[in-house]
Design a protein around this motif. Structure first.
Motif, mmCIF file in Angstrom:
data_model
loop_
_atom_site.group_PDB
_atom_site.id
_atom_site.type_symbol
_atom_site.label_atom_id
_atom_site.label_comp_id
_atom_site.label_asym_id
_atom_site.label_seq_id
_atom_site.Cartn_x
_atom_site.Cartn_y
_atom_site.Cartn_z
ATOM 1 N N ASP A 162 5.097 13.970 -7.789
ATOM 2 C CA ASP A 162 4.488 12.766 -7.657
ATOM 3 C C ASP A 162 4.841 12.053 -6.202
ATOM 4 O O ASP A 162 3.966 11.524 -5.734
ATOM 5 C CB ASP A 162 5.046 11.744 -8.646
ATOM 6 N N GLN A 163 5.866 12.263 -5.735
ATOM 7 C CA GLN A 163 6.249 11.916 -4.467
ATOM 8 C C GLN A 163 5.410 12.408 -3.359
ATOM 9 O O GLN A 163 4.992 11.790 -2.541
ATOM 10 C CB GLN A 163 7.768 12.125 -4.244
ATOM 11 N N ASP A 164 5.231 13.614 -3.686
ATOM 12 C CA ASP A 164 4.314 14.431 -2.440
ATOM 13 C C ASP A 164 3.028 13.943 -2.491
ATOM 14 O O ASP A 164 2.409 13.624 -1.486
ATOM 15 C CB ASP A 164 4.415 16.019 -2.777
ATOM 16 N N GLN A 165 2.477 13.867 -3.801
ATOM 17 C CA GLN A 165 1.184 13.089 -3.634
ATOM 18 C C GLN A 165 0.941 11.729 -3.395
ATOM 19 O O GLN A 165 -0.120 11.340 -2.618
ATOM 20 C CB GLN A 165 0.621 13.366 -5.242
ATOM 21 N N ASP A 166 2.017 11.121 -3.490
ATOM 22 C CA ASP A 166 1.951 9.785 -3.237
ATOM 23 C C ASP A 166 2.154 9.589 -1.557
ATOM 24 O O ASP A 166 1.321 8.767 -1.071
ATOM 25 C CB ASP A 166 3.328 8.823 -3.795
ATOM 26 N N LEU A 167 3.013 10.435 -1.154
ATOM 27 C CA LEU A 167 2.821 10.423 0.310
ATOM 28 C C LEU A 167 1.669 10.909 0.880
ATOM 29 O O LEU A 167 0.996 10.187 2.015
ATOM 30 C CB LEU A 167 4.013 11.400 0.797
ATOM 31 N N LEU A 168 0.843 11.648 0.383
ATOM 32 C CA LEU A 168 -0.251 12.170 0.904
ATOM 33 C C LEU A 168 -1.287 11.312 0.802
ATOM 34 O O LEU A 168 -2.066 10.832 1.844
ATOM 35 C CB LEU A 168 -0.882 13.375 0.043
ATOM 36 N N ALA A 169 -1.247 10.384 -0.409
ATOM 37 C CA ALA A 169 -2.210 9.416 -0.625
ATOM 38 C C ALA A 169 -2.199 8.327 0.431
ATOM 39 O O ALA A 169 -3.220 7.566 1.064
ATOM 40 C CB ALA A 169 -2.318 8.878 -1.914
ATOM 41 N N GLN A 170 -0.725 7.884 0.508
ATOM 42 C CA GLN A 170 -0.504 6.582 1.504
ATOM 43 C C GLN A 170 -0.891 6.926 2.904
ATOM 44 O O GLN A 170 -1.457 6.279 3.608
ATOM 45 C CB GLN A 170 1.169 6.294 1.655
ATOM 46 N N ASP A 171 -0.764 8.373 3.207
ATOM 47 C CA ASP A 171 -0.985 8.835 4.612
ATOM 48 C C ASP A 171 -2.402 8.705 4.743
ATOM 49 O O ASP A 171 -2.949 8.168 5.805
ATOM 50 C CB ASP A 171 -0.447 10.084 4.783
ATOM 51 N N LYS A 172 -3.373 9.042 3.461
ATOM 52 C CA LYS A 172 -4.663 8.959 3.934
ATOM 53 C C LYS A 172 -5.188 7.673 4.151
ATOM 54 O O LYS A 172 -6.167 7.227 4.748
ATOM 55 C CB LYS A 172 -5.388 9.940 2.775
ATOM 56 N N ARG A 173 -4.642 6.873 2.969
ATOM 57 C CA ARG A 173 -5.103 5.262 2.886
ATOM 58 C C ARG A 173 -4.980 4.598 4.264
ATOM 59 O O ARG A 173 -5.829 4.086 5.248
ATOM 60 C CB ARG A 173 -4.617 4.484 1.924
ATOM 61 N N ASP A 174 -3.604 4.721 4.931
ATOM 62 C CA ASP A 174 -3.266 4.214 6.263
ATOM 63 C C ASP A 174 -4.154 4.646 7.326
ATOM 64 O O ASP A 174 -4.513 3.782 8.236
ATOM 65 C CB ASP A 174 -1.754 4.591 6.633
ATOM 66 N N LYS A 175 -4.469 5.994 7.325
ATOM 67 C CA LYS A 175 -5.403 6.317 8.407
ATOM 68 C C LYS A 175 -6.801 6.123 8.223
ATOM 69 O O LYS A 175 -7.284 5.438 9.345
ATOM 70 C CB LYS A 175 -5.279 8.088 8.350
ATOM 71 N N GLU A 176 -7.192 5.853 7.128
ATOM 72 C CA GLU A 176 -8.561 5.411 6.919
ATOM 73 C C GLU A 176 -8.678 3.819 7.226
ATOM 74 O O GLU A 176 -9.593 3.437 7.871
ATOM 75 C CB GLU A 176 -9.067 5.670 5.290
ATOM 76 N N THR A 177 -7.658 3.136 6.610
ATOM 77 C CA THR A 177 -7.824 1.634 6.823
ATOM 78 C C THR A 177 -7.518 1.361 8.386
ATOM 79 O O THR A 177 -8.399 0.543 8.884
ATOM 80 C CB THR A 177 -6.766 1.005 6.239
ATOM 81 N N VAL A 178 -6.779 1.933 9.157
ATOM 82 C CA VAL A 178 -6.415 1.500 10.360
ATOM 83 C C VAL A 178 -7.492 2.022 11.484
ATOM 84 O O VAL A 178 -8.114 1.153 12.161
ATOM 85 C CB VAL A 178 -5.245 2.384 11.109
ATOM 86 N N VAL A 179 -8.082 3.133 11.182
ATOM 87 C CA VAL A 179 -9.355 3.806 11.889
ATOM 88 C C VAL A 179 -10.557 2.878 11.737
ATOM 89 O O VAL A 179 -11.368 2.284 12.623
ATOM 90 C CB VAL A 179 -9.675 5.324 11.505
ATOM 91 N N ALA A 180 -10.728 2.520 10.408
ATOM 92 C CA ALA A 180 -11.987 1.493 10.055
ATOM 93 C C ALA A 180 -11.970 0.238 10.616
ATOM 94 O O ALA A 180 -12.775 -0.390 11.138
ATOM 95 C CB ALA A 180 -11.948 1.396 8.490
ATOM 96 N N LYS A 181 -10.661 -0.507 10.645
ATOM 97 C CA LYS A 181 -10.451 -1.709 11.180
ATOM 98 C C LYS A 181 -10.549 -1.263 12.717
ATOM 99 O O LYS A 181 -11.291 -2.611 13.215
ATOM 100 C CB LYS A 181 -9.046 -2.296 10.805
ATOM 101 N N LYS A 182 -10.032 -0.515 13.437
ATOM 102 C CA LYS A 182 -10.300 -0.327 14.741
ATOM 103 C C LYS A 182 -11.783 -0.169 15.155
ATOM 104 O O LYS A 182 -12.137 -0.820 16.042
ATOM 105 C CB LYS A 182 -9.434 0.752 15.286
#
Length: 443
Positions: A162-182
């Motif tokens: 669960d931790q690994d999956q959560d880390l991967l999901a957070q990592d993906k969301r952070d990247k997508e959010t920041v890139v989209a906002k930028k």
């Protein structure tokens, strides 16, 4: 245009010199020759008049386009002000977008740090798995020593997954959010910059139009000034024309007087030879003279009675339209048509269309025609350098012609609104040696 006027003036001045001959030349000149000179002078006047009418039309056209260009200039200035306001708004938007970009950049840095931290954690786990060898989740469960140990191991494995999956999901969301906002902010920034650039280009074009309109207005001002200069030259030419005509009329009268004197001398010589015939001729001439004098007196009385009632002032000249009210006095004023401050060279009498105009004093008509801004105009030479001028006469309203001798109070014209006039009235001038003076001092 000025060359044409100058040439006309030169011709008039030359004619004025030519028409000041010696006594010997005067005896050779005939009335018919003077009439021919007057006719030639009139042709020159017509040519100059055409040139002046063209100049007046050009002045009106220039004034029309100046007014139109001035309105267009105001429109351009309003557009410049509007564009400047839009540029200020867009500049504020650019500043806000830059601040948002800075905040997003900070968020991006924080997200990248979180991603880097997660990547280190994942790398450490992968490195551990690589160092210790591949261990399957099934081996971990089967190596349990008891059922409770099995459950503990299963819970631990589930937590790790669960931790690994959560880390991967957070990592993906952070990247997508920041890139989209930028990307969004960069798009807004680029759009605002482009709008600002477009508005700057438009403002530059409007500034060029403003300069163009200013140049046009200056050009029209020069044309109007040139036309006014020509008008002044035409006024000087009017003086020269009237002076020349007056000189020619005086010369014609002199020749007629000389011819009359010659005829009288011949009659006297014949009378010496034939005394009785001379006495009879003298008696007949006296009777004829008495008849003519009576006829002139009757004509003058009829003229006075037909002219209607009108008041006399305290000056030497008769009021040309009686006690009519004065709408504009002599002196500087704002011209009702051009709007410029100019000298009003006479007095305006407020009278209706077709009002009878009377000669202010006896004299010889030296101008009876259309003349520039005066419209239909009559000028009378009263002798001693004094003229009177009657302007804006209606079409068909001139009742005398050049060379006519008129009596004081005789009807010479009818009022109108020709030339530069805003309505029916009589423009009346008094000129001494060709220069205008205040008529109120003479009426």
């Amino acid at each position: 245009m000025k060359k044409i006027v100058a040439a006309g003036l030169a011709a008039l001045l030359l004619s004025a010199v030519i028409f000041q001959p010696s006594d010997g030349y005067a005896k050779k000149t005939t009335v018919q020759e003077i009439d021919q000179q007057l006719k030639k002078l009139q042709e020159e006047v017509k040519t100059a008049k055409v040139a002046q009418e063209k100049a007046a039309a050009k002045e009106q056209e220039a004034q029309h386009y100046k007014n139109k260009t001035t309105l267009n200039l105001q429109t351009v200035l309003d557009q410049i002000a509007g564009v400047k306001g839009e540029m200020n708004e867009i500049s504020a938007r650019i500043d806000d977008t830059e601040e948002s970009l800075q905040a997003t950049a900070a968020d991006l840095d924080a997200a990248e740090k979180r991603i880097a931290s997660r990547e280190k954690l994942l790398e450490s786990r992968v490195r551990l798995m690589y160092t210790d060898g591949t261990v399957s989740y099934l081996d971990v469960l089967l190596s349990s020593t008891s059922f409770s140990d099995f459950l503990d191991r299963a819970d631990s494995l589930m937590s790790i997954v669960d931790q690994d999956q959560d880390l991967l999901a957070q990592d993906k969301r952070d990247k997508e959010t920041v890139v989209a906002k930028k990307q969004e902010l960069e798009g807004q920034y680029a759009m605002a910059k482009q709008l600002y650039t477009d508005l700057e280009t438009r403002r530059s074009e409007l500034k060029e139009k403003e300069a163009e309109k200013q140049e046009l207005i200056e050009m029209y001002d020069r044309q109007i000034a040139d036309a006014e200069d020509i008008s002044e030259e035409q006024n000087a030419k009017l003086v020269e024309l009237a002076s020349t005509r007056a000189a020619l009329e005086q010369k014609k009268d002199k020749i007629k007087a000389e011819e009359a004197a010659r005829r009288a001398a011949e009659a006297k010589a014949a009378a010496a030879r034939k005394a009785e015939a001379a006495r009879k001729a003298a008696a007949a001439a006296a009777a004829a003279a008495a008849a003519r004098s009576s006829s002139v007196a009757v004509s003058a009385n009829e003229t006075e009675s037909s002219s209607g009632s009108y008041a006399f002032g305290s000056g030497p000249l008769l009021l040309p339209v009686g006690s009519a009210p004065i709408s504009s006095n002599y002196g500087y004023r704002i011209h009702p048509i051009t709007g410029a401050r100019k000298l009003h060279t006479g007095i305006d009498f407020a009278v209706g269309q077709g009002t009878a105009i009377h000669a202010a004093e006896s004299g010889t008509v030296i101008v009876a025609e259309w003349w520039s801004g005066y419209g239909n105009c009559v000028i009378i030479d009263h002798g001693g350098g004094m003229w009177t001028l009657y302007g804006h006469i209606r079409d068909g309203g001139i009742k005398v012609k050049n060379g006519d001798h008129v009596e004081r109070g005789q009807k010479i014209a009818e009022s109108g609104s020709t030339g530069q006039s805003t309505g029916p009235h009589l423009h009346f001038e008094v000129r001494i040696d060709g220069k205008t003076v205040d008529p109120s001092d003479y009426l």
